[in-house]
Design a protein around this motif. Sequence first.
Motif, PDB file in Angstrom:
ATOM      1  N   LYS A   8     -48.554  83.100  33.895  1.00  0.00           N
ATOM      2  CA  LYS A   8     -47.376  82.911  33.075  1.00  0.00           C
ATOM      3  C   LYS A   8     -47.291  81.447  32.648  1.00  0.00           C
ATOM      4  O   LYS A   8     -47.541  80.537  33.446  1.00  0.00           O
ATOM      5  N   VAL A   9     -46.921  81.229  31.383  1.00  0.00           N
ATOM      6  CA  VAL A   9     -46.722  79.869  30.896  1.00  0.00           C
ATOM      7  C   VAL A   9     -45.354  79.781  30.220  1.00  0.00           C
ATOM      8  O   VAL A   9     -44.789  80.787  29.796  1.00  0.00           O
ATOM      9  N   VAL A  10     -44.814  78.572  30.120  1.00  0.00           N
ATOM     10  CA  VAL A  10     -43.492  78.378  29.539  1.00  0.00           C
ATOM     11  C   VAL A  10     -43.556  78.542  28.023  1.00  0.00           C
ATOM     12  O   VAL A  10     -44.373  77.907  27.352  1.00  0.00           O
ATOM     13  N   HIS A  11     -42.677  79.392  27.532  1.00  0.00           N
ATOM     14  CA  HIS A  11     -42.588  79.619  26.090  1.00  0.00           C
ATOM     15  C   HIS A  11     -41.413  78.857  25.481  1.00  0.00           C
ATOM     16  O   HIS A  11     -41.512  78.344  24.361  1.00  0.00           O
ATOM     17  N   ALA A  12     -40.304  78.760  26.217  1.00  0.00           N
ATOM     18  CA  ALA A  12     -39.117  78.070  25.716  1.00  0.00           C
ATOM     19  C   ALA A  12     -38.239  77.667  26.891  1.00  0.00           C
ATOM     20  O   ALA A  12     -38.285  78.273  27.956  1.00  0.00           O
ATOM     21  N   VAL A  13     -37.431  76.631  26.645  1.00  0.00           N
ATOM     22  CA  VAL A  13     -36.478  76.162  27.648  1.00  0.00           C
ATOM     23  C   VAL A  13     -35.097  76.159  26.985  1.00  0.00           C
ATOM     24  O   VAL A  13     -34.733  75.202  26.306  1.00  0.00           O
ATOM     25  N   PRO A  14     -34.326  77.234  27.162  1.00  0.00           N
ATOM     26  CA  PRO A  14     -33.004  77.320  26.516  1.00  0.00           C
ATOM     27  C   PRO A  14     -32.045  76.274  27.082  1.00  0.00           C
ATOM     28  O   PRO A  14     -32.204  75.795  28.202  1.00  0.00           O
ATOM     29  N   ASP A  15     -31.056  75.965  26.297  1.00  0.00           N
ATOM     30  CA  ASP A  15     -30.011  75.042  26.738  1.00  0.00           C
ATOM     31  C   ASP A  15     -29.285  75.658  27.938  1.00  0.00           C
ATOM     32  O   ASP A  15     -28.748  76.771  27.852  1.00  0.00           O
ATOM     33  N   ARG A  16     -29.264  74.933  29.041  1.00  0.00           N
ATOM     34  CA  ARG A  16     -28.680  75.469  30.264  1.00  0.00           C
ATOM     35  C   ARG A  16     -27.199  75.808  30.098  1.00  0.00           C
ATOM     36  O   ARG A  16     -26.680  76.715  30.751  1.00  0.00           O
ATOM     37  N   SER A  17     -26.501  75.113  29.228  1.00  0.00           N
ATOM     38  CA  SER A  17     -25.071  75.379  29.038  1.00  0.00           C
ATOM     39  C   SER A  17     -24.810  76.774  28.483  1.00  0.00           C
ATOM     40  O   SER A  17     -23.687  77.289  28.574  1.00  0.00           O
ATOM     41  N   ASP A  18     -25.834  77.398  27.901  1.00  0.00           N
ATOM     42  CA  ASP A  18     -25.689  78.748  27.357  1.00  0.00           C
ATOM     43  C   ASP A  18     -26.199  79.823  28.308  1.00  0.00           C
ATOM     44  O   ASP A  18     -26.148  81.017  27.975  1.00  0.00           O
ATOM     45  N   MET A  19     -26.696  79.426  29.485  1.00  0.00           N
ATOM     46  CA  MET A  19     -27.295  80.372  30.411  1.00  0.00           C
ATOM     47  C   MET A  19     -26.297  80.786  31.494  1.00  0.00           C
ATOM     48  O   MET A  19     -25.642  79.938  32.115  1.00  0.00           O
ATOM     49  N   PHE A  20     -26.189  82.095  31.713  1.00  0.00           N
ATOM     50  CA  PHE A  20     -25.300  82.642  32.737  1.00  0.00           C
ATOM     51  C   PHE A  20     -26.053  83.661  33.586  1.00  0.00           C
ATOM     52  O   PHE A  20     -26.993  84.306  33.121  1.00  0.00           O
ATOM     53  N   ARG A  21     -25.605  83.800  34.832  1.00  0.00           N
ATOM     54  CA  ARG A  21     -26.147  84.801  35.740  1.00  0.00           C
ATOM     55  C   ARG A  21     -25.189  85.988  35.784  1.00  0.00           C
ATOM     56  O   ARG A  21     -24.038  85.841  36.166  1.00  0.00           O
ATOM     57  N   ALA A  22     -25.692  87.152  35.389  1.00  0.00           N
ATOM     58  CA  ALA A  22     -24.839  88.338  35.302  1.00  0.00           C
ATOM     59  C   ALA A  22     -24.451  88.837  36.682  1.00  0.00           C
ATOM     60  O   ALA A  22     -25.253  88.830  37.624  1.00  0.00           O
ATOM     61  N   GLN A  23     -23.199  89.261  36.794  1.00  0.00           N
ATOM     62  CA  GLN A  23     -22.699  89.917  37.988  1.00  0.00           C
ATOM     63  C   GLN A  23     -22.028  91.223  37.555  1.00  0.00           C
ATOM     64  O   GLN A  23     -22.204  91.670  36.427  1.00  0.00           O
ATOM     65  N   THR A  24     -21.294  91.818  38.445  1.00  0.00           N
ATOM     66  CA  THR A  24     -20.462  92.976  38.113  1.00  0.00           C
ATOM     67  C   THR A  24     -19.085  92.748  38.736  1.00  0.00           C
ATOM     68  O   THR A  24     -18.962  91.936  39.646  1.00  0.00           O
ATOM     69  N   PRO A  25     -18.060  93.432  38.211  1.00  0.00           N
ATOM     70  CA  PRO A  25     -18.123  94.566  37.298  1.00  0.00           C
ATOM     71  C   PRO A  25     -18.463  94.174  35.867  1.00  0.00           C
ATOM     72  O   PRO A  25     -18.273  93.030  35.466  1.00  0.00           O
ATOM     73  N   GLN A  26     -18.984  95.170  35.166  1.00  0.00           N
ATOM     74  CA  GLN A  26     -19.178  95.082  33.728  1.00  0.00           C
ATOM     75  C   GLN A  26     -18.240  96.118  33.125  1.00  0.00           C
ATOM     76  O   GLN A  26     -18.182  97.259  33.589  1.00  0.00           O
ATOM     77  N   ALA A  27     -17.465  95.710  32.154  1.00  0.00           N
ATOM     78  CA  ALA A  27     -16.326  96.510  31.707  1.00  0.00           C
ATOM     79  C   ALA A  27     -16.440  96.886  30.240  1.00  0.00           C
ATOM     80  O   ALA A  27     -16.944  96.099  29.423  1.00  0.00           O
ATOM     81  N   PHE A  28     -15.927  98.082  29.920  1.00  0.00           N
ATOM     82  CA  PHE A  28     -16.067  98.609  28.569  1.00  0.00           C
ATOM     83  C   PHE A  28     -14.897  99.534  28.239  1.00  0.00           C
ATOM     84  O   PHE A  28     -14.343 100.190  29.122  1.00  0.00           O
ATOM     85  N   ARG A  29     -14.552  99.598  26.963  1.00  0.00           N
ATOM     86  CA  ARG A  29     -13.771 100.729  26.499  1.00  0.00           C
ATOM     87  C   ARG A  29     -14.687 101.953  26.602  1.00  0.00           C
ATOM     88  O   ARG A  29     -15.882 101.887  26.308  1.00  0.00           O
ATOM     89  N   PHE A  30     -14.119 103.072  27.034  1.00  0.00           N
ATOM     90  CA  PHE A  30     -14.953 104.239  27.313  1.00  0.00           C
ATOM     91  C   PHE A  30     -15.784 104.660  26.109  1.00  0.00           C
ATOM     92  O   PHE A  30     -16.976 104.952  26.236  1.00  0.00           O
ATOM     93  N   LYS A  31     -15.175 104.669  24.926  1.00  0.00           N
ATOM     94  CA  LYS A  31     -15.916 105.116  23.751  1.00  0.00           C
ATOM     95  C   LYS A  31     -17.109 104.213  23.461  1.00  0.00           C
ATOM     96  O   LYS A  31     -18.140 104.675  22.948  1.00  0.00           O
ATOM     97  N   THR A  32     -17.002 102.927  23.821  1.00  0.00           N
ATOM     98  CA  THR A  32     -18.088 101.978  23.548  1.00  0.00           C
ATOM     99  C   THR A  32     -19.283 102.235  24.446  1.00  0.00           C
ATOM    100  O   THR A  32     -20.420 102.380  23.970  1.00  0.00           O
ATOM    101  N   ILE A  33     -19.066 102.296  25.751  1.00  0.00           N
ATOM    102  CA  ILE A  33     -20.191 102.482  26.668  1.00  0.00           C
ATOM    103  C   ILE A  33     -20.780 103.884  26.532  1.00  0.00           C
ATOM    104  O   ILE A  33     -21.990 104.074  26.631  1.00  0.00           O
ATOM    105  N   ARG A  34     -19.932 104.847  26.237  1.00  0.00           N
ATOM    106  CA  ARG A  34     -20.421 106.215  26.053  1.00  0.00           C
ATOM    107  C   ARG A  34     -21.329 106.302  24.829  1.00  0.00           C
ATOM    108  O   ARG A  34     -22.402 106.906  24.875  1.00  0.00           O
ATOM    109  N   HIS A  35     -20.905 105.687  23.723  1.00  0.00           N
ATOM    110  CA  HIS A  35     -21.706 105.718  22.502  1.00  0.00           C
ATOM    111  C   HIS A  35     -23.010 104.956  22.688  1.00  0.00           C
ATOM    112  O   HIS A  35     -24.070 105.393  22.221  1.00  0.00           O
ATOM    113  N   ALA A  36     -22.967 103.834  23.380  1.00  0.00           N
ATOM    114  CA  ALA A  36     -24.190 103.057  23.624  1.00  0.00           C
ATOM    115  C   ALA A  36     -25.211 103.880  24.399  1.00  0.00           C
ATOM    116  O   ALA A  36     -26.412 103.869  24.081  1.00  0.00           O
ATOM    117  N   TYR A  37     -24.758 104.612  25.394  1.00  0.00           N
ATOM    118  CA  TYR A  37     -25.684 105.444  26.174  1.00  0.00           C
ATOM    119  C   TYR A  37     -26.198 106.632  25.367  1.00  0.00           C
ATOM    120  O   TYR A  37     -27.341 107.060  25.542  1.00  0.00           O
TER     121      TYR A  37
END
Length: 310
Positions: free
Chosen positions: A208-237
């Motif tokens: 593996k080699v480095v392709h890009a180094v994004p600005d750290r201020s825009d980087m987040f680590r995802a956690q849960t809960p992840q929340a949705f209006r029902f129609k949105t998550i249902r349609h996405a699936y």
Amino acid sequence: MREESQESQHDRQPDRARQSQACDADRQEAVQSQPAAEPAESPVEPADSAGAPAQVPVVAVVLAAGFGTRFDARNPKQLVAVANKPVVCWSIEAFEYDPRITDIVVVVNPQVRDEVECLVDEGGYAKVRAIIEGGAERVDSTESALQMLADFGIPQDAKVLIHDSVRPFVERSSIDGCIDALDEFDAATVAMASTDTILVTEDLGDRKVVHAVPDRSDMFRAQTPQAFRFKTIRHAYELAAQDPDFHPTDDTRVVVDYLPDTRVAIVAGSESNMKITTQDDLEMVKRFAFEATRKRAIDRVQGMVRPDEA
């Protein structure tokens, strides 16, 4: 009544009369002697006499269907005790004691179903409306929950929070932050700003080699809960199901990939909301138990007081 199989999930209304021989054989016999349940009704309360709109349901889906092979295949991490309480109970209680949560659905695998049913009964978690079986992967478990909610007529604008049960110490502020964010957005996720520089890589032969180094201020680590209006998550699936290459491990990504015009709001996470993946994680997470116990005791007392009595 709790669904007894995947086939019965679509035919029977979940309620608190659970049938679990391992917990209480006498209670099971009593439940079986009762008349058949009435058809499922809409979970939305009608408008009051003044014509005020009813509050939409706020449903927490607690995913506890993983087999946790990286943890201990013989000892499911959902059932491992932290401060004398199973991990799955810590996660359920985070939503049970939040007065803004109206309903909880717990998704399990067959290996832990009986024990989780007993734990829910023993814990007296009144908001747990159903315990259903998930699938081989996380997305299968989410889809099972969404299908059950659809079958029982959940409103399209209902708020659905999907949480990993192995994040037992999610903060009340993160849960409420998701609920509030859905007043403005159709999707939101708890996340923490990254304190590390993130490297985007590519393959170069066997390295593996480095392709890009994004600005750290825009980087987040995802956690849960992840929340949705029902129609949105249902349609996405629904859209994702048409893609033969559909293999996401994250519900937010389903929305980002298949509903690219839908903005996903960031809600502040916390260090205590870490995921238990290995035995080392279990040791680290124990330090959050005392503070969580204190905060949830306060939440529980506050939840017993009606708004008009506060």
